[in-house]
Design an enzyme around this catalytic site. Structure first.
Site, mmCIF file in Angstrom:
data_model
loop_
_atom_site.group_PDB
_atom_site.id
_atom_site.type_symbol
_atom_site.label_atom_id
_atom_site.label_comp_id
_atom_site.label_asym_id
_atom_site.label_seq_id
_atom_site.Cartn_x
_atom_site.Cartn_y
_atom_site.Cartn_z
ATOM 1 N N HIS A 109 42.764 38.366 41.108
ATOM 2 C CA HIS A 109 42.687 37.116 41.872
ATOM 3 C C HIS A 109 44.097 36.556 42.050
ATOM 4 O O HIS A 109 44.989 36.813 41.232
ATOM 5 C CB HIS A 109 41.821 36.094 41.149
ATOM 6 N N GLU A 111 45.321 33.615 41.571
ATOM 7 C CA GLU A 111 45.777 32.796 40.441
ATOM 8 C C GLU A 111 46.206 33.676 39.265
ATOM 9 O O GLU A 111 47.246 33.442 38.648
ATOM 10 C CB GLU A 111 44.677 31.822 39.996
#
Length: 170
Positions: A109, A111
């Site tokens: 992801h 993040e």
């Protein structure tokens, strides 16, 4: 076939006159070169000296804009539409777009990749005091990673909504 002349016998998939080893090495070089050309989160927005380009007007709006720039790159390179940056002391320390599809990594992801990028660049897993800016609210996995990294605050979305400090098991 003409009389007295025979056609060279070739196996299916074999090119006459070119050794199989040469064909395989050319394919291998092509794969390596394609992988080198493919963008990497570590090179996103890097200057010639390896540093991340910093916005001229550092602040919440500029950092959210950079997260959305990372989102645009994710879409451009064929990944999921997410982007994130990690900011420490008013400077971008790490950034990335979603790497799930590009790297065949379910944990890739934006993040998570931005946290990895910041930790790598700072040569420290402790990101205490950092702020995570992302194009959308971090999922529970990313929030847990931010928690374990010591991220102080999460800000997400076009309106720069404050999500507070990361928690485990929200």
């Amino acid at each position: 076939m003409r009389a007295g002349r025979s056609e060279p016998h070739t196996e299916p998939g074999k090119i006459p006159g070119i050794p199989r080893r040469l064909i395989l090495s050319a394919l291998g070089c092509g794969i390596v070169l394609a992988d080198m050309i493919r963008p990497s989160s570590a090179f996103a927005g890097k200057g010639p000296d390896g540093e991340i380009y910093q916005p001229g007007d550092p602040g919440e709006r500029a950092f959210i804009r950079r997260a959305f720039e990372m989102q645009r790159l994710a879409i451009e390179y064929g990944d999921q539409a997410y982007g994130a940056v990690i900011v420490m002391n008013g400077r971008i320390a790490g950034q990335s777009w979603s790497r799930v599809i590009l790297d065949h990594d379910p944990t890739g992801h934006a993040e998570m990749s931005a946290i990895r990028d910041a930790a790598r660049r700072l040569k420290n897993r402790d990101l205490r005091g950092a702020i995570l800016y992302s194009s959308s609210r971090p999922c529970p996995m990313c929030e847990a990673a931010a928690y374990w990294a010591g991220v102080e605050q999460m800000i997400h979305g076009a309106n720069a909504s404050k999500a507070g400090e990361p928690k485990l098991c929200r």
